[in-house]
Design a protein around this motif. Structure first.
Motif, mmCIF file in Angstrom:
data_model
loop_
_atom_site.group_PDB
_atom_site.id
_atom_site.type_symbol
_atom_site.label_atom_id
_atom_site.label_comp_id
_atom_site.label_asym_id
_atom_site.label_seq_id
_atom_site.Cartn_x
_atom_site.Cartn_y
_atom_site.Cartn_z
ATOM 1 N N LEU A 246 0.907 -1.255 0.044
ATOM 2 C CA LEU A 246 -0.216 0.283 -0.366
ATOM 3 C C LEU A 246 0.860 1.341 0.408
ATOM 4 N N GLY A 247 2.440 0.853 -0.159
ATOM 5 C CA GLY A 247 3.136 2.302 0.047
ATOM 6 C C GLY A 247 3.281 2.635 1.322
ATOM 7 N N VAL A 248 2.095 2.559 2.200
ATOM 8 C CA VAL A 248 2.542 2.853 3.939
ATOM 9 C C VAL A 248 4.571 2.364 4.229
ATOM 10 N N ASP A 249 4.956 4.073 5.009
ATOM 11 C CA ASP A 249 5.679 3.660 6.423
ATOM 12 C C ASP A 249 5.823 3.979 7.188
ATOM 13 N N GLY A 250 4.482 4.427 7.760
ATOM 14 C CA GLY A 250 4.608 4.708 9.344
ATOM 15 C C GLY A 250 3.320 3.452 9.985
ATOM 16 N N PRO A 251 3.036 4.376 10.941
ATOM 17 C CA PRO A 251 1.913 2.608 12.041
ATOM 18 C C PRO A 251 1.100 2.454 10.800
ATOM 19 N N VAL A 252 0.371 1.150 11.456
ATOM 20 C CA VAL A 252 -0.485 0.466 11.184
ATOM 21 C C VAL A 252 -1.490 -0.461 11.790
ATOM 22 N N VAL A 253 -2.589 -0.567 11.921
ATOM 23 C CA VAL A 253 -3.409 -1.120 13.345
ATOM 24 C C VAL A 253 -3.565 -2.762 12.221
ATOM 25 N N PRO A 254 -2.893 -4.010 12.200
ATOM 26 C CA PRO A 254 -3.289 -4.621 11.710
ATOM 27 C C PRO A 254 -4.797 -5.446 12.539
ATOM 28 N N ASP A 255 -5.903 -6.016 11.578
ATOM 29 C CA ASP A 255 -7.089 -7.133 12.364
ATOM 30 C C ASP A 255 -6.726 -8.458 11.816
ATOM 31 N N TYR A 256 -5.601 -9.314 12.954
ATOM 32 C CA TYR A 256 -5.369 -10.305 12.411
ATOM 33 C C TYR A 256 -5.555 -11.236 13.638
ATOM 34 N N VAL A 257 -6.483 -12.314 13.272
ATOM 35 C CA VAL A 257 -6.582 -13.436 14.424
ATOM 36 C C VAL A 257 -6.449 -14.855 14.080
ATOM 37 N N GLY A 258 -6.348 -16.075 14.844
ATOM 38 C CA GLY A 258 -6.608 -16.843 14.221
ATOM 39 C C GLY A 258 -5.471 -18.188 15.436
ATOM 40 N N LEU A 259 -4.778 -19.384 15.142
ATOM 41 C CA LEU A 259 -4.152 -19.905 15.562
ATOM 42 C C LEU A 259 -2.907 -20.305 14.886
ATOM 43 N N ASN A 260 -1.826 -20.336 16.317
ATOM 44 C CA ASN A 260 -0.213 -20.254 15.027
ATOM 45 C C ASN A 260 -0.784 -21.061 13.661
#
Length: 438
Positions: free
Chosen positions: A171-185
């Motif tokens: 996305l061309g983003v260099d700054g901080p992002v907030v990931p919505d990630y969920v699951g198991l290993n």
């Protein structure tokens, strides 16, 4: 501050030592291993390298006593065991991979008892230590060790963080992002990526050119990730493209375990013969290892070579050191970790270890709540978590019946008959499994 690394003769230990910067607070590193020759080889690699002083130990209590942090990265039955994990499954037409499917169950069966013994020794001689678990299957082993040490055991993996970083770069983003990630290993999804409060993931999923820069999308196909509405962890390739994965691994001249076993046997022999060259040898072997990661799957999917930036930025060692720094009084951080669920992921048991964003600081680790999952994703997590919990219970109670239930219950095993053959094959060919189940 003392850091103990269990499995200290392992090939990847120099990566961890190299990540220990001056501000992380570590003043002593103790490498523990049951194999003195491997310990000596890794000590030779680290000789003269920048970073905190290193000593080796083969006595577990000596290594653990007084530790503030314990990194656990053990491999029961060694890489030879990994090759059996892979081959027993492949011979039955089932996925042969060390953490996914039957290979992960066999690996867990022989590792859980050892991990529990380690946890008991930590409780006895280093009760204030944090255990950061690298040992695979990471979620399963972390959950088992929490039975002894509670929430002072946390599992780590670099795959989710790497996935979020690739999405941000696309996305061309260099700054901080907030990931919505969920699951198991090794079983999770990036469902959103917020930048300044705006979820940019839909924009990424709609753009074929940007998706083509992300390895997971190349592996699985742009159409499929758009259908999911999420970017899957790379290991979901084995679930979503199972036939292709099995065929690619079966047709390769070597499994991943066989490749690493041959490569590392040569490395350790050469390092023992010429300790002065151990660092250069290690660097050469590491480059080969990194470049060949999941090579057969990338070839089968036409995904091309690994991106150079992914190879260069490294992985789990940075996650571990950042976690250690945040727990030791550094600035609080939000990280994706393997932790006790509580109520973070609706639909999974409270004691289940899940892989989700967490707030980390001197007060400890808090799993952050996630949005409810679609039924297809939740059902897959529930099925695999049931397998993990059956495997832990089988190892603790020495129950072949529970082990069979774990094999038969896995979504990548298509028949109880095949599960029976898997269990028989692993008992016959893996000393660690035979010792647990008889």
């Amino acid at each position: 501050m003392k850091l103990t690394i269990l499995g200290g003769g392992g090939f990847r230990v120099p990566l961890v030592h190299g990540a220990l910067t001056s501000d992380c607070g570590v003043t002593e590193v103790v490498l523990h291993d049951v194999d003195a020759a491997r310990l000596a080889a890794i000590a030779a690699v680290l000789a003269g390298r920048p970073g905190p002083p290193v000593r080796t130990a083969t006595d577990l209590d000596d290594a653990l006593t007084g530790a503030r942090f314990v990194f656990s990265a053990v491999r029961i039955d060694g890489l030879a065991g990994r090759t059996v994990d892979e081959r027993v499954a492949l011979e039955l037409g089932v996925l042969g991979q060390e953490t996914i499917g039957p290979g992960g169950i066999a690996y867990g069966l022989r590792t859980v008892p050892v991990a529990l013994d380690v946890a008991r020794r930590v409780a006895a001689v280093a009760p204030d230590a944090w255990v950061i678990n690298f040992t695979n299957p990471a979620g399963m082993i972390t959950e088992a060790m929490q039975q002894v040490l509670g929430e002072r055991v946390v599992g780590i993996c670099d795959s989710p963080i790497g996935l979020a970083a690739r999405a941000a770069r696309a996305l061309g983003v260099d700054g901080p992002v907030v990931p919505d990630y969920v699951g198991l290993n090794h079983l999770g999804w990036l469902r959103g990526l917020s930048v300044d409060g705006v979820d940019r993931l839909p924009e990424l999923l709609a753009d074929d050119a940007r998706l083509a820069t992300i390895e997971e999308a190349r592996l699985l196909g742009a159409g499929w990730v758009r259908a999911l509405g999420a970017l899957p962890n790379e290991y979901l390739y084995y679930f979503y493209r199972t036939r292709e994965a099995v065929a690619a691994i079966r047709d390769a001249p070597q499994t991943r375990g066989e490749y690493l076993c041959d490569q590392q046997e040569r490395f350790y022999a050469a390092a023992a013969a010429e300790p002065a060259t151990a660092w250069a040898l290690w660097q050469q072997v590491r480059d080969e290892r990194d470049a060949s990661y999941m090579a057969e799957s990338r070839d089968a999917a036409g995904a091309g070579e690994r991106d150079a930036v992914d190879v260069a930025t490294g992985g789990y060692q940075q996650v571990a050191v950042a976690l250690m720094r945040a727990l030791s009084g550094g600035p609080p951080a939000t990280m994706i970790l393997d932790v006790r669920n509580g109520t973070a992921v609706p639909g999974l048991p409270s004691e289940a270890v899940v892989e989700v964003p967490c707030l980390v600081g001197p007060q400890g680790i808090t799993a952050l709540a996630t949005k409810p999952l679609p039924l297809g994703m939740l059902g897959l997590l529930q099925q695999v978590k049931a397998v993990e919990q059956d495997t832990i219970a089988a190892a603790v109670t020495r129950s072949a019946e529970l082990a069979l239930r774990a094999f038969a219950g896995h979504p990548l095993v298509d028949s109880v008959g095949v599960a029976e053959q898997l269990l028989a094959g692993y008992r016959a060919r893996l000393p660690g499994v035979a010792a647990v189940l008889g």
